[in-house]
Write an enzyme that holds these catalytic residues in place. Structure first.
Site: not given
Ligand code: HDE
Length: 714
Positions: A92, A165
């Site tokens: 993202h 999302n």
């Molecule tokens: Fe994320 N995800 N994600 N994700 N995600 C990040 O956090 C993570 C997942 C989502 O505009 C990171 O600050 C893991 C689902 C958005 O700043 C990180 C898993 C959904 C954004 C991270 C998921 C999301 C992130 C990268 C699986 C939809 C952007 C930078 C367990 C419900 C937020 C940060 C923004 C960002 C980890 C799966 C949505 C690495 C470990 C499912 C919208 O922490």
């Protein structure tokens, strides 16, 4: 992609709430925003406050001599510059954001004790960040990808982050697989190709080996992955959460955001061209909408499942690769969100905002979804390297509007100067402050929902998570014919970029064949592979044959053409009065008419007046507009007929199924291009043509034209 309008509860609900003006809505946040700096009328100074007399020349030994180390002004400036970049988000990374507010439709006391959902008068400030997943910070906006939809609610009881999302499911079921998935989808490690896309071997290798990804992958191959605008996307919390009321009664919920602007997508050819012609297409669209006062709105709703009904479905509520079809559990509207203020500074606000699904307030709680559980850890952890330490909650955009006193005083970049000697609790030195708050509803102390757990410690996936294809099939079979064709083409395009044939074969035979044999056969034909005769697993199928709510064609469309960009193609000799008539008609609809000439120079009207243009046709290509009008004027029409740029504009607009309205005398121009009139290709100079044009733009695309448009060169 919708043209149909329904009497959605959203419209009636929205109409019922007062819309506070921009100045008032953000008053609360702004009154706390004493950290915004305005340099108007101020002297240029160093970071230490010393006034600067010369910002053009470094200090040297003689005008042509070497620079001097003692030049503290230059050293401070260059040192700061040398460290101006921070690590981009691991996923993202590319995104944009805006401020706004949330307002509840009423007191949802039966559902939750969260204050911001209890008081319809309360205006809760929000900041939203939209993003793509795969590409780096500088990648294109319109790539085929999932879009992040992350909302920070600055509530009186603390920050609540709904980090969702624009698709309601995810690729994997367990957080332990996330690094594998992300390594596979990101650019390949040896050459860092491709930027911003999933059409490559490592992604398809992984997803073809991991069938739990099948449902999300088909969403990613659908039109949802190429939205027309960030304003025209649904948003989903994905996981099942809990809402808890004052009596401690919990309900399972799935969060939904429904856009008032309709749900629309671009075509794949448009998306690809936009990625080059306007890399910032979505960012610009959101920015301009807010600047022009066309504030985007969403309705927040929840699907509610009483705890007693947890096991009543043919899928597991804890499995993040599953939706609850809206036909089984409709979405209950809770309130609306309006985005009405652009950031002042991209870095300070959009780049530094730090979301975490673990940021919740009393009245909201988690479920045991193993993907959600892993996320609760990951987000705070990642900010520590991205934002440089554990005090990132003190960065202005992350600060809660609720007070946040505790004993966490030290660490890198601490901003607050805490008074008092006791940084521990309990204490008797500082009168015992800050003290715990009882969890009773009126006191507001956070209390986790008391869930009875009696289990064996085990590394195992629940058997109830094992059906990977029924809902992917439901999704495909719920699509319109146009949407199904888009999905077939998307798989064919992406797999066509995969170099290793065994990966293509595995995806077709072991994934697509289990979703739908028609889909598998069509993709196989495009790849020159034999059509699979049957799937490799027994798919039990969904309890529903179709879920109409999944097709964008069935979702409420936009109401009117407010904010839609309409190109008027003009050249020397254009009929000035006709241009006026068309511009007025569009302005009456609050659309945005744009006069486009052969160059950026003004054109001359038939009666000799200079008519300034907004851009050249090259500067604002057809992929950047929603409809095209060609005003009257014999010489102008003739000039356009001789211009490759203008002809390409019309052909491309036609190919992308856009509304086109041409003056009566322009019929010859259309004939020379081989374009035939249809519901959205209109010829004439009267109001009827304008009305039909507006209707076609409102319908977003002329879907009935899609087959005919195949023959037009891209
Ligand atoms: Fe994320 N995800 N994600 N994700 N995600 C990040 O956090 C993570 C997942 C989502 O505009 C990171 O600050 C893991 C689902 C958005 O700043 C990180 C898993 C959904 C954004 C991270 C998921 C999301 C992130 C990268 C699986 C939809 C952007 C930078 C367990 C419900 C937020 C940060 C923004 C960002 C980890 C799966 C949505 C690495 C470990 C499912 C919208 O922490």
């Amino acid at each position: 992609m919708s043209s149909k309008k329904t009497d959605a509860p959203r419209e009636s609900q929205l109409a019922g709430t007062q819309t506070p003006d921009k100045a008032n809505t953000n008053a609360k946040l702004q009154s706390l925003e004493n950290f915004r700096a305005d340099a108007t009328g101020e002297a240029l100074r160093t970071n230490q406050g010393v006034k600067i007399a010369d910002n053009q020349n470094s200090l040297k030994a003689g005008a042509r001599g070497p620079s001097l180390l003692e030049d503290f002004i230059m050293r401070e400036k260059i040192t700061h510059f040398d460290h101006e970049r921070i690590p981009e988000r691991i996923v993202h990374a590319r995104g944009t954001g805006a401020h706004g507010y949330f307002q509840s439709y009423g007191d949802h006391a039966a559902l939750t004790k969260a204050g911001f959902l209890r008081d319809p008068e309360a205006i809760t400030p929000v900041f939203v960040r939209f993003s793509t997943v795969q590409g780096p910070r500088g990648s294109g906006d319109t790539v085929r990808d999932v879009r992040g939809f992350a909302v920070k609610f600055y509530t009186d009881e603390g920050n609540f982050d709904l980090v969702g999302n624009n698709m309601p499911v995810f690729f994997i079921q367990d957080a332990i697989k996330f690094p594998d998935f992300v390594h596979a989808v990101k650019p390949e490690p040896h050459n860092e190709i491709p930027t911003g896309g999933s059409a490559h071997d490592t992604f398809w290798d992984f997803v073809s080996l991991v069938p739990e990804s099948a449902h999300m992958v088909i969403w990613a191959m659908s039109d949802r992955a190429i939205p027309r605008s960030l304003r025209m996307m649904e948003g989903f919390g994905v996981h099942t959460f809990r809402l808890i009321n004052a009596e401690g009664v919990a309900s399972f919920v799935k969060f939904h955001w429904k856009p008032a602007q309709g749900v629309h997508s671009v075509l794949w050819d448009e998306a690809q061209k936009l990625a080059g012609k306007d890399t910032d297409y979505h960012r610009r669209d959101l920015w301009e909408a807010i600047e022009t006062g066309d504030y985007p709105e969403w309705e927040l709703g929840v699907q509610i499942v009483p705890e007693a009904d947890e096991h009543k479905f043919d899928f597991d509520l804890l499995d993040p690769t599953k939706i609850i079809p809206e036909e089984l559990v409709p979405v209950t509207p809770l309130g609306k969100m309006v985005l009405n203020r652009n950031p002042d500074n991209f870095f300070a606000e959009v780049e530094q905002i730090a979301f975490c699904p673990g940021h919740i307030v009393p009245g909201i709680d988690f479920s045991n979804d193993p993907l959600l559980q892993g996320r609760l850890f990951s987000y705070t952890d990642t900010q520590i390297s991205r934002l440089g330490g554990p005090n990132f909650h003190e960065i202005p955009i992350n600060r809660p509007v609720a007070p946040n006193h505790n004993g966490q005083r030290d660490a890198l970049h601490r901003m607050t100067i805490d008074k008092g000697r006791a940084s521990y609790e309990p204490n008797s030195i500082d009168g015992g402050w800050p003290k715990e708050t009882a969890p009773a509803a009126e006191d507001g102390g956070f209390e986790s929902h008391q869930e009875r757990i009696d289990a064996t410690k085990i590394r195992q996936r629940s058997e109830s998570f094992s059906d990977h294809f029924s809902q992917a099939r439901l999704f495909f079979q719920s699509m319109s014919e146009n949407e199904q064709q888009h999905i077939i083409k998307a798989y064919s395009f992406e797999l066509g970029k995969v170099e290793r044939e065994h990966i293509r074969i595995r995806e077709v035979n072991e994934i697509l064949a289990n979703i739908d044999l028609k889909l598998a056969a069509a993709v196989a034909a495009n790849l020159g592979l034999p059509a699979p005769k049957k799937g490799t697993v027994q798919v039990k199928g969904s309890s529903l044959a179709k879920s109409p709510a999944l097709s964008q064609m069935n979702l409420p469309g936009s109401v009117g053409i407010k904010g839609r960009k309409i190109a008027l193609l003009v050249a020397d000799g254009v009929d000035g009065a006709d241009v006026d008539r068309l511009v007025k008609a569009l302005e009456a609809q609050a659309a945005r008419p744009l006069l486009l000439g052969p160059s950026s120079a003004p054109v001359k009207t038939a009666d000799g007046k200079a008519l300034p243009v907004d851009a050249s046709m090259e500067g604002m290509p057809s992929v950047m507009v929603d409809g095209i009008l060609v005003p009257a004027g014999k010489a102008s029409l003739q000039a356009l007929a001789g211009s490759g740029l203008a002809k390409h504009y019309l052909l491309e607009g036609y190919k992308h199924l856009k509304a086109i309205g041409v003056a009566k005398d322009g019929k010859a121009l259309l004939d020379s291009l081989g374009l035939k009139e249809d519901a959205g290709l209109l010829v004439g100079d009267d109001q009827k043509v304008i009305d039909a044009f507006v209707k076609a733009v409102e319908g977003h695309r002329v879907w009935a034209r899609e087959a005919a448009a195949e023959a037009i060169p891209a």
